[in-house]
Scaffold this motif. Structure first.
Motif, PDB file in Angstrom:
ATOM      1  N   ARG A 206       0.742  -1.324   0.183  1.00  0.00           N
ATOM      2  CA  ARG A 206       0.041   0.185  -0.551  1.00  0.00           C
ATOM      3  C   ARG A 206       1.072   1.693  -0.688  1.00  0.00           C
ATOM      4  NH1 ARG A 206      -2.137   3.084   4.225  1.00  0.00           N
ATOM      5  NH2 ARG A 206      -0.863   1.402   5.745  1.00  0.00           N
ATOM      6  N   THR A 207       2.135   1.346   0.712  1.00  0.00           N
ATOM      7  CA  THR A 207       3.081   2.365   0.492  1.00  0.00           C
ATOM      8  C   THR A 207       4.227   2.691  -0.134  1.00  0.00           C
ATOM      9  OG1 THR A 207       3.976   1.537   2.629  1.00  0.00           O
ATOM     10  CG2 THR A 207       2.100   2.826   2.752  1.00  0.00           C
ATOM     11  N   ARG A 208       4.191   1.296  -0.874  1.00  0.00           N
ATOM     12  CA  ARG A 208       5.675   1.124  -1.041  1.00  0.00           C
ATOM     13  C   ARG A 208       6.096   2.358  -2.392  1.00  0.00           C
ATOM     14  NH1 ARG A 208       6.396  -5.387  -2.169  1.00  0.00           N
ATOM     15  NH2 ARG A 208       4.580  -5.945  -4.135  1.00  0.00           N
ATOM     16  N   ASN A 209       5.232   2.960  -3.401  1.00  0.00           N
ATOM     17  CA  ASN A 209       5.295   3.784  -4.096  1.00  0.00           C
ATOM     18  C   ASN A 209       5.210   5.572  -4.373  1.00  0.00           C
ATOM     19  OD1 ASN A 209       5.093   1.455  -6.249  1.00  0.00           O
ATOM     20  ND2 ASN A 209       3.674   1.401  -5.747  1.00  0.00           N
ATOM     21  N   ARG A 210       5.239   5.095  -2.642  1.00  0.00           N
ATOM     22  CA  ARG A 210       5.222   6.608  -1.712  1.00  0.00           C
ATOM     23  C   ARG A 210       6.190   7.205  -1.956  1.00  0.00           C
ATOM     24  NH1 ARG A 210       2.340   6.233   4.177  1.00  0.00           N
ATOM     25  NH2 ARG A 210       0.164   5.712   3.435  1.00  0.00           N
ATOM     26  N   PRO A 211       6.692   9.196  -2.641  1.00  0.00           N
ATOM     27  CA  PRO A 211       7.287   9.907  -2.841  1.00  0.00           C
ATOM     28  C   PRO A 211       8.811   9.019  -2.230  1.00  0.00           C
ATOM     29  CG  PRO A 211       5.804  10.469  -2.522  1.00  0.00           C
ATOM     30  CD  PRO A 211       4.977   9.555  -2.135  1.00  0.00           C
ATOM     31  N   LEU A 212       8.812   8.919  -1.129  1.00  0.00           N
ATOM     32  CA  LEU A 212      10.670   8.322  -0.524  1.00  0.00           C
ATOM     33  C   LEU A 212      10.668   6.755  -0.338  1.00  0.00           C
ATOM     34  CD1 LEU A 212      12.692   9.082   1.538  1.00  0.00           C
ATOM     35  CD2 LEU A 212      11.015   9.250   3.876  1.00  0.00           C
ATOM     36  N   PRO A 213       9.611   5.777   0.158  1.00  0.00           N
ATOM     37  CA  PRO A 213      10.208   5.044  -0.234  1.00  0.00           C
ATOM     38  C   PRO A 213      10.206   4.854  -1.796  1.00  0.00           C
ATOM     39  CG  PRO A 213       8.101   4.980   0.974  1.00  0.00           C
ATOM     40  CD  PRO A 213       8.850   6.128   0.582  1.00  0.00           C
TER      41      PRO A 213
ATOM     42  N   SER B 248     -10.611  -0.400  10.282  1.00  0.00           N
ATOM     43  CA  SER B 248     -11.184  -1.166   9.616  1.00  0.00           C
ATOM     44  C   SER B 248     -10.446  -1.409   8.007  1.00  0.00           C
ATOM     45  CB  SER B 248     -12.684  -0.790   8.764  1.00  0.00           C
ATOM     46  OG  SER B 248     -12.043   0.910   8.666  1.00  0.00           O
ATOM     47  N   LEU B 249      -9.849  -0.040   7.757  1.00  0.00           N
ATOM     48  CA  LEU B 249      -8.351  -0.684   6.762  1.00  0.00           C
ATOM     49  C   LEU B 249      -7.352  -1.061   6.688  1.00  0.00           C
ATOM     50  CD1 LEU B 249      -7.106   1.505   4.665  1.00  0.00           C
ATOM     51  CD2 LEU B 249      -5.848   1.843   5.891  1.00  0.00           C
ATOM     52  N   ALA B 250      -7.198  -1.686   8.224  1.00  0.00           N
ATOM     53  CA  ALA B 250      -6.435  -2.376   9.159  1.00  0.00           C
ATOM     54  C   ALA B 250      -6.204  -4.074   8.586  1.00  0.00           C
ATOM     55  CB  ALA B 250      -5.611  -2.374   9.977  1.00  0.00           C
ATOM     56  N   TYR B 251      -7.487  -3.960   8.557  1.00  0.00           N
ATOM     57  CA  TYR B 251      -8.117  -5.472   8.214  1.00  0.00           C
ATOM     58  C   TYR B 251      -8.145  -5.985   6.952  1.00  0.00           C
ATOM     59  CZ  TYR B 251     -11.262 -10.146   7.631  1.00  0.00           C
ATOM     60  OH  TYR B 251     -11.906 -11.081   7.158  1.00  0.00           O
ATOM     61  N   LYS B 252      -8.001  -5.040   5.861  1.00  0.00           N
ATOM     62  CA  LYS B 252      -7.758  -5.025   4.961  1.00  0.00           C
ATOM     63  C   LYS B 252      -6.332  -5.359   4.216  1.00  0.00           C
ATOM     64  CE  LYS B 252      -8.023  -3.670  -0.354  1.00  0.00           C
ATOM     65  NZ  LYS B 252      -7.975  -2.904  -1.384  1.00  0.00           N
ATOM     66  N   TYR B 253      -6.032  -4.566   4.880  1.00  0.00           N
ATOM     67  CA  TYR B 253      -4.083  -4.755   4.591  1.00  0.00           C
ATOM     68  C   TYR B 253      -3.076  -5.467   5.947  1.00  0.00           C
ATOM     69  CZ  TYR B 253      -4.971  -1.452   1.384  1.00  0.00           C
ATOM     70  OH  TYR B 253      -5.097  -0.978   0.195  1.00  0.00           O
ATOM     71  N   ARG B 254      -3.737  -6.340   6.412  1.00  0.00           N
ATOM     72  CA  ARG B 254      -3.266  -6.846   7.295  1.00  0.00           C
ATOM     73  C   ARG B 254      -2.300  -7.876   7.067  1.00  0.00           C
ATOM     74  NH1 ARG B 254      -7.727  -9.886   6.156  1.00  0.00           N
ATOM     75  NH2 ARG B 254      -7.707 -12.307   7.103  1.00  0.00           N
ATOM     76  N   ASP B 255      -1.744  -8.609   6.466  1.00  0.00           N
ATOM     77  CA  ASP B 255      -1.105  -9.168   5.366  1.00  0.00           C
ATOM     78  C   ASP B 255      -0.084  -8.206   5.302  1.00  0.00           C
ATOM     79  OD1 ASP B 255      -3.347 -11.132   3.754  1.00  0.00           O
ATOM     80  OD2 ASP B 255      -2.617 -11.465   5.765  1.00  0.00           O
ATOM     81  N   ASP B 256       0.190  -7.077   4.996  1.00  0.00           N
ATOM     82  CA  ASP B 256       0.831  -5.826   4.168  1.00  0.00           C
ATOM     83  C   ASP B 256       1.560  -5.455   6.338  1.00  0.00           C
ATOM     84  OD1 ASP B 256       0.560  -3.398   2.525  1.00  0.00           O
ATOM     85  OD2 ASP B 256       1.612  -4.843   2.346  1.00  0.00           O
ATOM     86  N   TYR B 257       0.628  -5.674   6.777  1.00  0.00           N
ATOM     87  CA  TYR B 257       1.122  -5.689   7.993  1.00  0.00           C
ATOM     88  C   TYR B 257       2.053  -6.775   8.879  1.00  0.00           C
ATOM     89  CZ  TYR B 257      -1.114  -0.619   8.324  1.00  0.00           C
ATOM     90  OH  TYR B 257      -1.878   0.577   8.538  1.00  0.00           O
ATOM     91  N   TYR B 258       1.745  -7.317   8.716  1.00  0.00           N
ATOM     92  CA  TYR B 258       2.046  -8.132   9.150  1.00  0.00           C
ATOM     93  C   TYR B 258       3.727  -8.406   8.501  1.00  0.00           C
ATOM     94  CZ  TYR B 258       3.505 -13.536  10.097  1.00  0.00           C
ATOM     95  OH  TYR B 258       4.032 -14.172  10.812  1.00  0.00           O
TER      96      TYR B 258
ATOM     97  N   LYS C 233     -13.647  -6.584   1.676  1.00  0.00           N
ATOM     98  CA  LYS C 233     -14.677  -5.939   1.263  1.00  0.00           C
ATOM     99  C   LYS C 233     -15.579  -5.176   1.845  1.00  0.00           C
ATOM    100  CE  LYS C 233     -17.816  -6.235  -3.205  1.00  0.00           C
ATOM    101  NZ  LYS C 233     -19.050  -6.945  -3.090  1.00  0.00           N
ATOM    102  N   ALA C 234     -15.938  -6.172   3.159  1.00  0.00           N
ATOM    103  CA  ALA C 234     -16.933  -5.691   4.008  1.00  0.00           C
ATOM    104  C   ALA C 234     -15.762  -4.465   5.166  1.00  0.00           C
ATOM    105  CB  ALA C 234     -17.182  -6.560   4.707  1.00  0.00           C
ATOM    106  N   SER C 235     -14.901  -4.784   5.168  1.00  0.00           N
ATOM    107  CA  SER C 235     -13.912  -3.969   5.759  1.00  0.00           C
ATOM    108  C   SER C 235     -13.435  -2.723   5.445  1.00  0.00           C
ATOM    109  CB  SER C 235     -12.945  -4.951   6.105  1.00  0.00           C
ATOM    110  OG  SER C 235     -11.896  -4.888   5.585  1.00  0.00           O
ATOM    111  N   MET C 236     -13.776  -2.514   3.688  1.00  0.00           N
ATOM    112  CA  MET C 236     -13.299  -1.486   2.970  1.00  0.00           C
ATOM    113  C   MET C 236     -14.470  -0.725   3.465  1.00  0.00           C
ATOM    114  SD  MET C 236      -9.980  -1.158   3.202  1.00  0.00           S
ATOM    115  CE  MET C 236     -10.265   0.327   1.487  1.00  0.00           C
ATOM    116  N   ARG C 237     -15.859  -1.449   2.823  1.00  0.00           N
ATOM    117  CA  ARG C 237     -16.790  -0.284   2.919  1.00  0.00           C
ATOM    118  C   ARG C 237     -17.250   0.042   4.066  1.00  0.00           C
ATOM    119  NH1 ARG C 237     -20.559  -4.942   2.148  1.00  0.00           N
ATOM    120  NH2 ARG C 237     -20.314  -5.448  -0.308  1.00  0.00           N
TER     121      ARG C 237
END
Ligand code: HEM
Ligand SMILES: CC(C)=CCC/C(C)=C/CC/C(C)=C/COP(=O)(O)OP(=O)(O)O
Length: 293
Positions: free
Chosen positions: A75-82, A184-194, A263-267
């Motif tokens: 989710r974040t690796r394309n941000r200007p710093l990374p 709710s966002l963290a649920y979608k990206y939980r693998d990323d955060y892990y 999908k439910a968490s992102m809604r």
């Protein structure tokens, strides 16, 4: 070349996030104004600039602190710093200069309490949340959440020294809004955060426990959103709008409990910013109607 660099730093500040921080700060200022004297409009603009530069500076510093994990998460690796569009040194200087400027401008206009709130908001977001807690506990957003509510107090106390419970009620309303928004966002990206080693609640807890935590937070948010009506701070129009705005939160939360999916968490997540925007907007409309009457 120069414009590209400027654009990279603007994107680095996460305008898609700070616009709402600036908006709730603006509402905080408008609620403090009960007459349209020119100096009040000047102070409102000072608050706007302070909250914008403070939010941009905070994001600049937290993105700098998180640069290792941001380069790992999809989710974040394309941000200007990374992505290397801006340097680490430039990112740090961007964050520190804007953060200091946001306090400095309030001191220049002798708005000392607002400057203190700005310092506390920045300290909480940069040091307590990002540096200290985010890598250590799923409850980082609770203690780190204060920062996101400070723009309301900054907006109010830049414009006036007058005490009122209103900015503090709205401060805690944002506080109760944050868990639903973040988890709710963290649920979608939980693998990323892990992968990045960030113990967000959905990483640490089961789907069931996450769904219950998010839904309990949603109910607490709705409960805290209606309390100002029963305490007599806002009128029936506020209550009506809150009840209408709360229906999707209940529906999305129940759907997520019944079937915890991304999908439910992102809604639910996608609804959180509009929810907060409309709550603050109706509070402003009610205030303006009161002044005009
Ligand atoms: C500790 C507190 C908070 C955390 C950890 C947090 C976290 C996040 C994250 C991870 C995103 C997605 C960013 C992206 O990938 O682009 C996001 C989006 C956003 N946040 Fe927060 N947030 C917090 C508090 C706040 C507050 C207080 C506000 C405003 C009052 C806010 C407004 C927004 C907005 C407007 C978005 C974009 C929403 C969208 O894309 O639909 N956040 N937040
Ligand atoms: C006093 C004042 C102006 C304070 C403003 C504080 C501020 C910027 C609050 C916003 C909180 C927020 C969006 C955090 C992002 O979390 P994250 O860094 O975990 O998100 P990410 O993973 O997307 O980078």
């Amino acid at each position: 070349m120069y414009m590209n660099k400027l654009r990279a730093y603007f994107i680095y500040s996460k305008p898609q996030v700070w616009w709402l921080l600036v908006f709730i700060g603006l509402i905080g200022s408008i609620l403090a104004i009960n007459s349209f004297k020119s100096y009040l409009i000047i102070l409102l603009l000072v608050a706007l600039v302070a909250n914008m530069t403070g939010s941009m500076g905070a994001e600049g510093l937290t993105n700098y602190i998180d640069r290792d994990m941001d380069s790992i998460m999809e989710r974040t690796r394309n941000r200007p710093l990374p992505s290397g569009e801006i340097s680490e040194k430039g990112a740090f200087l961007f964050g520190i200069i804007l953060s200091l400027f946001s306090i400095f401008i309030l001191l220049i206009f002798k708005r000392y309490l607002a400057a203190l709130f700005m310092f506390l908001g920045l300290f909480d977001n940069v040091f307590i949340y990002s540096y200290l807690l985010k890598r250590r506990t799923p409850y980082s957003i609770i203690l780190g959440g204060f920062s996101g509510a400070f723009p309301v107090l900054i907006g109010w106390y830049t414009v006036t020294d007058r005490f009122s419970w209103i900015p503090f009620i709205l401060f805690f309303l944002v506080m109760f809004w944050i868990p639903v928004h973040v988890w709710s966002l963290a649920y979608k990206y939980r693998d990323d955060y892990y992968r990045a080693g960030v113990p967000m609640l959905p990483v640490v807890y089961s789907d069931r426990k996450t769904a219950v935590s998010i839904s309990l937070s949603s109910m607490l948010l709705i409960l805290f959103s209606v309390i100002p009506y029963f305490l007599g701070f806002f009128n029936y129009l506020y209550l009506l709008v809150i009840l209408i705005l709360s229906v999707p939160i209940v529906i999305y939360s129940v759907n997520f409990i019944k079937k915890p999916t991304k999908k439910a968490s992102m809604r639910l997540f996608i609804y959180t910013a509009p929810y907060l925007t409309f709550v603050f907007f109706i509070v402003m409309i009610i205030h303006i109607i009161e002044i005009i009457k």
